[in-house]
Design a protein around this motif. Structure first.
Motif, PDB file in Angstrom:
ATOM      1  N   GLU A 138      -3.957  15.314  -4.343  1.00 17.93           N
ATOM      2  CA  GLU A 138      -5.311  14.996  -3.841  1.00 17.93           C
ATOM      3  C   GLU A 138      -6.010  16.269  -3.364  1.00 17.93           C
ATOM      4  O   GLU A 138      -7.203  16.477  -3.639  1.00 17.93           O
TER       5      GLU A 138
ATOM      6  N   GLY B 210      -0.429   5.166 -10.411  1.00 18.27           N
ATOM      7  CA  GLY B 210      -1.444   4.630  -9.514  1.00 18.27           C
ATOM      8  C   GLY B 210      -1.618   3.125  -9.535  1.00 18.27           C
ATOM      9  O   GLY B 210      -2.610   2.614  -9.013  1.00 18.27           O
TER      10      GLY B 210
ATOM     11  N   LYS C 160       1.319   4.234  -3.189  1.00 18.22           N
ATOM     12  CA  LYS C 160       1.092   5.683  -3.086  1.00 18.22           C
ATOM     13  C   LYS C 160       2.163   6.478  -3.819  1.00 18.22           C
ATOM     14  O   LYS C 160       1.935   7.638  -4.196  1.00 18.22           O
ATOM     15  N   GLN C 161       3.333   5.891  -3.996  1.00 22.52           N
ATOM     16  CA  GLN C 161       4.436   6.595  -4.637  1.00 22.52           C
ATOM     17  C   GLN C 161       4.539   6.320  -6.144  1.00 22.52           C
ATOM     18  O   GLN C 161       5.381   6.902  -6.820  1.00 22.52           O
TER      19      GLN C 161
ATOM     20  N   SER D 289       5.721  12.096  -3.537  1.00 28.78           N
ATOM     21  CA  SER D 289       4.328  12.543  -3.435  1.00 28.78           C
ATOM     22  C   SER D 289       3.991  12.790  -1.972  1.00 28.78           C
ATOM     23  O   SER D 289       4.386  11.999  -1.104  1.00 28.78           O
TER      24      SER D 289
ATOM     25  N   GLY E 256       0.626  14.096  -1.095  1.00 24.54           N
ATOM     26  CA  GLY E 256      -0.812  14.298  -0.956  1.00 24.54           C
ATOM     27  C   GLY E 256      -1.332  15.588  -1.522  1.00 24.54           C
ATOM     28  O   GLY E 256      -2.528  15.875  -1.430  1.00 24.54           O
TER      29      GLY E 256
ATOM     30  N   ALA F 251       0.827  -1.205   0.000  1.00 24.27           N
ATOM     31  CA  ALA F 251       0.000   0.000   0.000  1.00 24.27           C
ATOM     32  C   ALA F 251       0.865   1.259   0.000  1.00 24.27           C
ATOM     33  O   ALA F 251       0.572   2.229  -0.708  1.00 24.27           O
ATOM     34  N   ASP F 252       1.934   1.246   0.781  1.00 21.83           N
ATOM     35  CA  ASP F 252       2.799   2.421   0.857  1.00 21.83           C
ATOM     36  C   ASP F 252       3.508   2.668  -0.468  1.00 21.83           C
ATOM     37  O   ASP F 252       3.582   3.807  -0.940  1.00 21.83           O
TER      38      ASP F 252
END
Length: 260
Positions: free
Chosen positions: A255, A211, A206-207, A250, A252, A202-203
């Motif tokens: 977003e 996606g 995110k990078q 990244s 956030g 998951a981590d």
């Protein structure tokens, strides 16, 4: 005409993951594929279509004599070795104080020494024919460090620099050598690593700027380009195929800006 029509390709790690995807794509593009892998693959010939002499040999890439026999047999049978891909590899390691010497040796022997031995097995044939494309499979972890990645990162960093040296040493003989640095690709190797670290997946996700994790076929596409005449003036390069993972950090902000 197919982009690799009548070319002879030797691929290590050809029974699964990136190596198998490259074998399939090369065969689809007209190449005869000679695969090498420690693991057997009962349905390999079915998966690698358009055989015309394609074969898979069960060999350890740390066995230089066996690799040389396969390379010599291939050259004797077909008259050339046009392409080499070194996709055989393993993942293991940890922080230096936690890595057993035997683990270090295994990772470096397979990933780095195995690449060296595969190149050594084909290079004299390529020198005699004054042509050839060598494509090494390194990793984004060979250009950037990763927590706990000491052995793996060192081995793949070695592959990157070995590839540059091969390009320097043999370029005037018509031999090109380039490294591909895949990012996080959905392969059996990645599955083994992620199985013990579900939060890591998951981590990392995110990078990755696109996606998603990559597919072996997307690395095969890059390997096709490097082997083809479209890359005829490209050597000594490191081609990163990672969905933007190494482009930068990244935090956030996209977003917050509604760009997702």
């Amino acid at each position: 005409m197919s982009r690799l029509e009548n070319r002879i390709a030797l691929i290590t790690g050809a029974a699964s993951g990136i190596g198998l995807a490259c074998a399939r794509r090369y065969a689809d593009e007209g190449a005869t594929v000679i695969g090498v892998d420690l693991q057997p693959a009962a349905d390999w010939h079915r998966q690698v279509a358009g055989n015309r002499g394609s074969a898979l040999h069960q060999v350890d890439v740390t066995d230089g004599a066996a690799l040389k026999r396969i390379a010599d047999d291939t050259a004797d049978r077909f008259g050339a070795i046009d392409i080499l891909i070194t996709a055989a590899g393993v993942g293991d390691g940890g922080p230096v104080n936690m890595v057993d010497e035997a683990v270090w040796d295994r990772v470096v022997d397979i990933n780095l020494k195995g690449t060296f031995l595969a190149i050594k097995a084909v290079i004299e044939q390529m020198m005699s024919q004054r042509s050839g494309s060598i494509i090494t499979v390194a990793s984004v972890e060979g250009i950037n460090g990763t927590e706990g990645g000491s052995a793996y990162n060192a081995s793949k960093g070695g592959v990157v620099l070995l590839s540059k040296n091969v390009a320097i040493d043999y370029g005037r003989l018509g031999i090109r050598c380039n490294a591909i640095c895949p990012g996080f690709i959905e392969t059996p190797l990645l599955e083994d690593v992620m199985a013990s670290m579900p939060d890591f997946r998951a981590d990392i996700g995110k990078q990755i700027k696109l996606g998603r994790f990559g597919k072996p076929e997307e690395i095969a596409g890059a390997a096709l380009f490097l082997a083809s005449d479209d890359a005829s003036y490209m050597t000594g390069q490191t081609l990163v195929v990672d969905g933007g993972y190494t482009a930068g950090h990244s935090h956030g902000i996209v977003e917050l800006l509604g760009l997702v």
